[in-house]
Design a protein around this motif. Structure first.
Motif, PDB file in Angstrom:
ATOM      1  N   VAL A 105       0.862  -1.180   0.000  1.00 41.02           N
ATOM      2  CA  VAL A 105       0.000   0.000   0.000  1.00 41.02           C
ATOM      3  C   VAL A 105       0.902   1.235   0.000  1.00 41.02           C
ATOM      4  CG1 VAL A 105      -1.777   1.297   1.226  1.00 41.02           C
ATOM      5  CG2 VAL A 105      -1.795  -1.215   1.278  1.00 41.02           C
ATOM      6  N   ILE A 106       0.725   2.088  -0.996  1.00 38.21           N
ATOM      7  CA  ILE A 106       1.525   3.310  -1.098  1.00 38.21           C
ATOM      8  C   ILE A 106       0.658   4.488  -0.666  1.00 38.21           C
ATOM      9  CG2 ILE A 106       2.873   4.800  -2.618  1.00 38.21           C
ATOM     10  CD1 ILE A 106       3.340   2.373  -4.412  1.00 38.21           C
ATOM     11  N   ALA A 107       0.982   5.048   0.483  1.00 36.25           N
ATOM     12  CA  ALA A 107       0.212   6.176   1.033  1.00 36.25           C
ATOM     13  C   ALA A 107       1.194   7.220   1.555  1.00 36.25           C
ATOM     14  CB  ALA A 107      -0.715   5.690   2.145  1.00 36.25           C
ATOM     15  N   LEU A 108       2.060   7.673   0.662  1.00 37.79           N
ATOM     16  CA  LEU A 108       3.168   8.542   1.054  1.00 37.79           C
ATOM     17  C   LEU A 108       2.798  10.015   1.134  1.00 37.79           C
ATOM     18  CD1 LEU A 108       5.984   6.783  -0.994  1.00 37.79           C
ATOM     19  CD2 LEU A 108       5.615   6.705   1.475  1.00 37.79           C
ATOM     20  N   GLY A 109       1.537  10.346   0.874  1.00 36.27           N
ATOM     21  CA  GLY A 109       1.113  11.727   1.059  1.00 36.27           C
ATOM     22  C   GLY A 109       1.404  12.610  -0.138  1.00 36.27           C
ATOM     23  N   SER A 110       1.567  13.894   0.124  1.00 39.25           N
ATOM     24  CA  SER A 110       1.712  14.872  -0.948  1.00 39.25           C
ATOM     25  C   SER A 110       2.795  15.878  -0.588  1.00 39.25           C
ATOM     26  CB  SER A 110       0.384  15.607  -1.177  1.00 39.25           C
ATOM     27  OG  SER A 110      -0.001  16.295   0.005  1.00 39.25           O
ATOM     28  N   VAL A 111       3.091  16.742  -1.527  1.00 40.29           N
ATOM     29  CA  VAL A 111       4.035  17.833  -1.289  1.00 40.29           C
ATOM     30  C   VAL A 111       3.321  19.145  -1.579  1.00 40.29           C
ATOM     31  CG1 VAL A 111       6.074  16.458  -1.815  1.00 40.29           C
ATOM     32  CG2 VAL A 111       4.918  17.682  -3.651  1.00 40.29           C
ATOM     33  N   THR A 112       3.866  20.225  -1.059  1.00 38.53           N
ATOM     34  CA  THR A 112       3.264  21.538  -1.267  1.00 38.53           C
ATOM     35  C   THR A 112       3.329  21.930  -2.739  1.00 38.53           C
ATOM     36  OG1 THR A 112       3.901  22.222   0.961  1.00 38.53           O
ATOM     37  CG2 THR A 112       3.357  23.965  -0.607  1.00 38.53           C
ATOM     38  N   ASN A 113       2.213  22.372  -3.287  1.00 40.95           N
ATOM     39  CA  ASN A 113       2.137  22.787  -4.685  1.00 40.95           C
ATOM     40  C   ASN A 113       2.260  24.307  -4.760  1.00 40.95           C
ATOM     41  OD1 ASN A 113       1.606  23.196  -7.377  1.00 40.95           O
ATOM     42  ND2 ASN A 113      -0.301  22.026  -7.419  1.00 40.95           N
ATOM     43  N   ASP A 114       3.314  24.783  -5.405  1.00 43.28           N
ATOM     44  CA  ASP A 114       3.480  26.236  -5.537  1.00 43.28           C
ATOM     45  C   ASP A 114       2.917  26.756  -6.859  1.00 43.28           C
ATOM     46  OD1 ASP A 114       5.305  25.491  -7.468  1.00 43.28           O
ATOM     47  OD2 ASP A 114       7.068  26.014  -6.282  1.00 43.28           O
ATOM     48  N   TYR A 115       2.300  25.846  -7.636  1.00 43.03           N
ATOM     49  CA  TYR A 115       1.652  26.204  -8.901  1.00 43.03           C
ATOM     50  C   TYR A 115       2.593  26.921  -9.865  1.00 43.03           C
ATOM     51  CZ  TYR A 115      -2.594  24.967  -6.402  1.00 43.03           C
ATOM     52  OH  TYR A 115      -3.544  24.290  -5.676  1.00 43.03           O
ATOM     53  N   GLY A 116       3.883  26.720  -9.678  1.00 44.17           N
ATOM     54  CA  GLY A 116       4.850  27.326 -10.582  1.00 44.17           C
ATOM     55  C   GLY A 116       4.982  28.831 -10.460  1.00 44.17           C
ATOM     56  N   ILE A 117       4.474  29.392  -9.373  1.00 47.57           N
ATOM     57  CA  ILE A 117       4.541  30.850  -9.189  1.00 47.57           C
ATOM     58  C   ILE A 117       5.981  31.249  -8.875  1.00 47.57           C
ATOM     59  CG2 ILE A 117       3.724  32.805  -7.821  1.00 47.57           C
ATOM     60  CD1 ILE A 117       1.194  31.166  -7.242  1.00 47.57           C
ATOM     61  N   PRO A 118       6.564  32.131  -9.677  1.00 44.42           N
ATOM     62  CA  PRO A 118       7.960  32.531  -9.453  1.00 44.42           C
ATOM     63  C   PRO A 118       8.168  33.134  -8.065  1.00 44.42           C
ATOM     64  CG  PRO A 118       7.190  33.275 -11.610  1.00 44.42           C
ATOM     65  CD  PRO A 118       5.980  32.792 -10.860  1.00 44.42           C
ATOM     66  N   GLY A 119       9.230  32.721  -7.414  1.00 41.19           N
ATOM     67  CA  GLY A 119       9.610  33.305  -6.138  1.00 41.19           C
ATOM     68  C   GLY A 119       9.056  32.617  -4.913  1.00 41.19           C
ATOM     69  N   VAL A 120       8.086  31.712  -5.095  1.00 39.56           N
ATOM     70  CA  VAL A 120       7.466  31.077  -3.930  1.00 39.56           C
ATOM     71  C   VAL A 120       8.478  30.230  -3.165  1.00 39.56           C
ATOM     72  CG1 VAL A 120       5.757  29.391  -3.170  1.00 39.56           C
ATOM     73  CG2 VAL A 120       5.136  31.100  -4.865  1.00 39.56           C
ATOM     74  N   ARG A 121       9.160  29.344  -3.866  1.00 37.41           N
ATOM     75  CA  ARG A 121      10.104  28.454  -3.186  1.00 37.41           C
ATOM     76  C   ARG A 121      11.251  29.216  -2.543  1.00 37.41           C
ATOM     77  NH1 ARG A 121      10.833  22.861  -6.687  1.00 37.41           N
ATOM     78  NH2 ARG A 121       8.608  22.333  -6.824  1.00 37.41           N
ATOM     79  N   GLU A 122      11.653  30.308  -3.178  1.00 40.65           N
ATOM     80  CA  GLU A 122      12.796  31.062  -2.666  1.00 40.65           C
ATOM     81  C   GLU A 122      12.435  31.951  -1.478  1.00 40.65           C
ATOM     82  OE1 GLU A 122      13.289  29.984  -6.899  1.00 40.65           O
ATOM     83  OE2 GLU A 122      11.737  31.083  -5.790  1.00 40.65           O
ATOM     84  N   ASN A 123      11.190  32.420  -1.424  1.00 37.64           N
ATOM     85  CA  ASN A 123      10.851  33.458  -0.452  1.00 37.64           C
ATOM     86  C   ASN A 123       9.755  33.103   0.546  1.00 37.64           C
ATOM     87  OD1 ASN A 123      12.596  35.588  -1.701  1.00 37.64           O
ATOM     88  ND2 ASN A 123      11.223  35.267  -3.428  1.00 37.64           N
ATOM     89  N   ALA A 124       8.944  32.101   0.245  1.00 39.03           N
ATOM     90  CA  ALA A 124       7.820  31.785   1.128  1.00 39.03           C
ATOM     91  C   ALA A 124       8.191  30.694   2.130  1.00 39.03           C
ATOM     92  CB  ALA A 124       6.611  31.344   0.304  1.00 39.03           C
ATOM     93  N   LEU A 125       7.460  30.673   3.233  1.00 42.39           N
ATOM     94  CA  LEU A 125       7.638  29.651   4.263  1.00 42.39           C
ATOM     95  C   LEU A 125       6.456  28.685   4.179  1.00 42.39           C
ATOM     96  CD1 LEU A 125       8.693  31.934   7.251  1.00 42.39           C
ATOM     97  CD2 LEU A 125      10.180  30.478   5.883  1.00 42.39           C
ATOM     98  N   PRO A 126       6.681  27.425   3.833  1.00 42.16           N
ATOM     99  CA  PRO A 126       5.570  26.471   3.743  1.00 42.16           C
ATOM    100  C   PRO A 126       5.091  26.048   5.122  1.00 42.16           C
ATOM    101  CG  PRO A 126       7.642  25.335   3.381  1.00 42.16           C
ATOM    102  CD  PRO A 126       7.980  26.805   3.500  1.00 42.16           C
ATOM    103  N   VAL A 127       3.861  25.561   5.185  1.00 42.42           N
ATOM    104  CA  VAL A 127       3.316  25.005   6.425  1.00 42.42           C
ATOM    105  C   VAL A 127       2.825  23.599   6.094  1.00 42.42           C
ATOM    106  CG1 VAL A 127       1.658  25.282   8.308  1.00 42.42           C
ATOM    107  CG2 VAL A 127       2.637  27.296   7.213  1.00 42.42           C
ATOM    108  N   LYS A 128       3.755  22.655   6.098  1.00 42.12           N
ATOM    109  CA  LYS A 128       3.443  21.283   5.717  1.00 42.12           C
ATOM    110  C   LYS A 128       3.901  20.280   6.768  1.00 42.12           C
ATOM    111  CE  LYS A 128       2.379  17.846   2.910  1.00 42.12           C
ATOM    112  NZ  LYS A 128       0.977  17.488   2.605  1.00 42.12           N
ATOM    113  N   TRP A 129       5.097  20.485   7.296  1.00 38.46           N
ATOM    114  CA  TRP A 129       5.687  19.550   8.243  1.00 38.46           C
ATOM    115  C   TRP A 129       5.845  20.204   9.608  1.00 38.46           C
ATOM    116  CZ3 TRP A 129       5.123  15.293   5.741  1.00 38.46           C
ATOM    117  CH2 TRP A 129       5.350  15.242   4.369  1.00 38.46           C
ATOM    118  N   LEU A 130       6.125  19.404  10.609  1.00 37.16           N
ATOM    119  CA  LEU A 130       6.308  19.921  11.964  1.00 37.16           C
ATOM    120  C   LEU A 130       7.474  20.901  12.015  1.00 37.16           C
ATOM    121  CD1 LEU A 130       5.125  19.672  14.789  1.00 37.16           C
ATOM    122  CD2 LEU A 130       6.731  17.801  15.238  1.00 37.16           C
ATOM    123  N   SER A 131       8.532  20.597  11.294  1.00 35.52           N
ATOM    124  CA  SER A 131       9.684  21.504  11.255  1.00 35.52           C
ATOM    125  C   SER A 131       9.314  22.842  10.621  1.00 35.52           C
ATOM    126  CB  SER A 131      10.841  20.857  10.489  1.00 35.52           C
ATOM    127  OG  SER A 131      10.445  20.511   9.169  1.00 35.52           O
TER     128      SER A 131
END
Length: 231
Positions: A105-131
């Motif tokens: 059974v593969i139930a590994l979840g998902s990752v945050t989708n930034d929809y390809g918006i420029p600058g999101v990965r470089e400048n935004a803080l995701p809220v996905k994991w405890l860290s």
């Protein structure tokens, strides 16, 4: 007597944990060997992750030990990173070796989708994991420490402008909880900051209302509350 079937569940999120609990109630002892694999040794209750971001809950309150689910049922738990799946040999490769399976059974979840918006990965803080939640909490407090000694008014306003992208349930709850943190806690310990004029919280979404996946009546109720909180 045929050997017990090997059932391997990848991922201790909501799907994986729910399945393990259902298997406990459906399988007889010795009927099958069940192994749950996850890179963390806890299940993260993500609906309340925003409360860790703002200090309303400690991290352990949203982290449920996965062994609490596997051990009483006689199942196995392996904390490891999944590195490969060999369908022909029916093996799961992990950082700690291979695990054979009859049913996978593969139930590994998902990752945050930034929809390809420029600058999101470089400048935004995701809220996905405890860290992520702990990092965001530290970031907010660091901002207030810096703003408390900033003498340039324009610069202070810039520092204390918070933008939350996504007006779904998590975004709405985070915006509201962040304002509560400011009004009920931070206001007392940062007297040099005017929390009415210096601090701004913006909630952005591509839809024309908050929590767009829910009934419009609920959206109106949530929007009224956010307006009362100056979001």
């Amino acid at each position: 007597m045929s050997p017990a079937k090997q059932i391997v569940v990848l991922g201790g999120g909501f799907t994986g944990l729910h399945l393990v609990r259902r298997l406990e109630g459906r399988l007889h002892r010795g009927e099958a060997s069940v192994t749950l694999i996850d890179r963390q040794n806890y299940h993260l209750f993500t609906p309340l992750l925003y409360q860790v971001c703002t200090g309303e809950l400690p991290p352990h309150a949203v982290a449920y030990p996965l062994r609490d689910a596997t051990a009483p049922a006689g199942f196995q738990f392996l904390q490891s990173e999944v590195t490969a799946i060999d369908l022909e040999r029916r093996r799961v490769g992990t950082a700690d070796g291979e695990v054979p399976y009859d049913h996978l059974v593969i139930a590994l979840g998902s990752v945050t989708n930034d929809y390809g918006i420029p600058g999101v990965r470089e400048n935004a803080l995701p809220v996905k994991w405890l860290s992520d939640a702990e990092a965001l909490k530290r970031h907010v407090l660091d901002i207030f420490e810096s703003a408390a000694i900033e003498t340039d008014i324009a610069r202070r306003h810039e520092q204390l402008t918070f933008i939350i992208v996504g007006a779904g349930p998590v975004g709405v709850e985070l915006a509201s909880s962040l304002r509560d943190l400011m009004d009920h806690t931070l206001r007392r310990i940062y007297p040099s900051i005017d929390f009415y004029s210096d601090v701004t919280i913006h909630l952005l979404d591509g839809a024309d209302r908050v929590i767009p996946a829910m009934d419009r009546r609920l959206s109106r109720i949530a929007m009224k509350r956010l307006e009362q909180q100056r979001v």
